[in-house]
Design a protein around this motif. Sequence first.
Motif, PDB file in Angstrom:
ATOM      1  N   TYR A 282      30.849  28.050  51.224  1.00  0.00           N
ATOM      2  CA  TYR A 282      29.974  29.000  50.639  1.00  0.00           C
ATOM      3  C   TYR A 282      31.177  29.462  49.489  1.00  0.00           C
ATOM      4  CZ  TYR A 282      26.725  29.317  54.299  1.00  0.00           C
ATOM      5  OH  TYR A 282      25.962  29.046  55.218  1.00  0.00           O
ATOM      6  N   TYR A 283      30.405  29.540  48.174  1.00  0.00           N
ATOM      7  CA  TYR A 283      31.400  30.074  46.982  1.00  0.00           C
ATOM      8  C   TYR A 283      30.942  31.304  46.353  1.00  0.00           C
ATOM      9  CZ  TYR A 283      32.892  25.111  47.770  1.00  0.00           C
ATOM     10  OH  TYR A 283      33.185  23.882  48.279  1.00  0.00           O
ATOM     11  N   HIS A 284      31.895  31.836  45.512  1.00  0.00           N
ATOM     12  CA  HIS A 284      31.577  33.008  45.051  1.00  0.00           C
ATOM     13  C   HIS A 284      32.498  33.114  43.901  1.00  0.00           C
ATOM     14  CE1 HIS A 284      30.453  37.598  44.694  1.00  0.00           C
ATOM     15  NE2 HIS A 284      31.727  37.392  44.375  1.00  0.00           N
ATOM     16  N   ALA A 285      31.904  33.714  42.726  1.00  0.00           N
ATOM     17  CA  ALA A 285      32.898  33.859  41.428  1.00  0.00           C
ATOM     18  C   ALA A 285      33.141  35.243  41.307  1.00  0.00           C
ATOM     19  CB  ALA A 285      32.248  33.170  40.356  1.00  0.00           C
ATOM     20  N   SER A 286      34.373  35.448  40.712  1.00  0.00           N
ATOM     21  CA  SER A 286      34.817  36.835  40.338  1.00  0.00           C
ATOM     22  C   SER A 286      36.077  36.574  39.182  1.00  0.00           C
ATOM     23  CB  SER A 286      35.098  37.353  41.569  1.00  0.00           C
ATOM     24  OG  SER A 286      35.909  38.874  41.141  1.00  0.00           O
ATOM     25  N   PRO A 287      35.882  37.693  38.553  1.00  0.00           N
ATOM     26  CA  PRO A 287      37.064  37.815  37.516  1.00  0.00           C
ATOM     27  C   PRO A 287      38.227  38.540  38.017  1.00  0.00           C
ATOM     28  CG  PRO A 287      35.350  39.684  36.958  1.00  0.00           C
ATOM     29  CD  PRO A 287      34.830  38.697  38.074  1.00  0.00           C
ATOM     30  N   PHE A 288      38.109  38.938  39.513  1.00  0.00           N
ATOM     31  CA  PHE A 288      39.398  39.793  39.861  1.00  0.00           C
ATOM     32  C   PHE A 288      40.186  38.803  40.889  1.00  0.00           C
ATOM     33  CE2 PHE A 288      35.790  42.540  39.314  1.00  0.00           C
ATOM     34  CZ  PHE A 288      36.588  43.480  38.128  1.00  0.00           C
ATOM     35  N   ALA A 289      41.300  39.168  40.835  1.00  0.00           N
ATOM     36  CA  ALA A 289      42.338  38.302  41.681  1.00  0.00           C
ATOM     37  C   ALA A 289      42.676  39.076  42.813  1.00  0.00           C
ATOM     38  CB  ALA A 289      43.725  37.911  40.976  1.00  0.00           C
ATOM     39  N   GLY A 290      42.884  38.333  43.993  1.00  0.00           N
ATOM     40  CA  GLY A 290      43.475  38.986  45.092  1.00  0.00           C
ATOM     41  C   GLY A 290      42.336  39.464  46.036  1.00  0.00           C
ATOM     42  N   ILE A 291      41.247  38.928  45.968  1.00  0.00           N
ATOM     43  CA  ILE A 291      40.263  39.486  47.009  1.00  0.00           C
ATOM     44  C   ILE A 291      40.548  38.903  48.368  1.00  0.00           C
ATOM     45  CG2 ILE A 291      37.933  39.543  47.648  1.00  0.00           C
ATOM     46  CD1 ILE A 291      37.301  39.797  44.476  1.00  0.00           C
ATOM     47  N   LYS A 292      40.532  39.633  49.303  1.00  0.00           N
ATOM     48  CA  LYS A 292      40.606  39.204  50.709  1.00  0.00           C
ATOM     49  C   LYS A 292      39.177  39.103  51.520  1.00  0.00           C
ATOM     50  CE  LYS A 292      45.120  38.745  50.403  1.00  0.00           C
ATOM     51  NZ  LYS A 292      45.647  37.467  49.640  1.00  0.00           N
ATOM     52  N   THR A 293      38.545  40.010  51.159  1.00  0.00           N
ATOM     53  CA  THR A 293      37.209  40.253  51.697  1.00  0.00           C
ATOM     54  C   THR A 293      36.406  40.796  50.733  1.00  0.00           C
ATOM     55  OG1 THR A 293      38.358  41.036  53.690  1.00  0.00           O
ATOM     56  CG2 THR A 293      35.951  41.656  53.654  1.00  0.00           C
ATOM     57  N   LEU A 294      35.300  39.678  50.723  1.00  0.00           N
ATOM     58  CA  LEU A 294      34.268  39.975  49.856  1.00  0.00           C
ATOM     59  C   LEU A 294      33.285  41.010  50.303  1.00  0.00           C
ATOM     60  CD1 LEU A 294      33.808  36.219  48.913  1.00  0.00           C
ATOM     61  CD2 LEU A 294      34.437  37.941  47.335  1.00  0.00           C
TER      62      LEU A 294
END
Length: 186
Positions: A2-14
């Motif tokens: 599964y894929y999710h796009a974000s402008p934010f770095a360093g996410i460990k848990t969506l």
Amino acid sequence: MYYHASPFAGIKTLEPRISNHGAPLVYFSKKRENTLVYLSNAVEKFCRETGFPHAGSWTTWGPYGFRDGILLLEEYYPNALEETYRGVSGYVYRAASIREADWADSIPDAAVSAVPVPVDGVEFIPDACRAILDAKRAGLLTIARYGGHSQEKLAWIEKTIRSEYDGSGGRPEYRHFLRSKFSFLR
């Protein structure tokens, strides 16, 4: 996967956030290429570049659909692809599995979770436009350029944009964007 796009770095848990559907959800696609269009929002990008003051959530701009299960990104004004995505970086996060929420939508390969989802990997996208064009070259998505639209499609775009503008009275950032991109509204 599964894929999710974000402008934010360093996410460990969506984490689930209030969505367009009014419920806290995390959106995913089972196809990486389908998430690339979420790396930039044309309305937000244009307003920031032009210094348009705005507080609160941004109106989203998503001129895409699906043809035979393949994402079709459409330009509703000249050079929309480059203006929206060139030079924009972001991240495509991966999750090996999710607990899918009971959610009905007609978007092919989409999935949502109402609970936090641990990240299993991430890909940095240095330029969203290049990534979209690479996916097109690989046959993973299609792009309908503004200059290739038929007269019927252009008439449909004008009718649709006029309707969007008429219904956007409480969203000044959206009106600013629409007036600037569509000369027939000026």
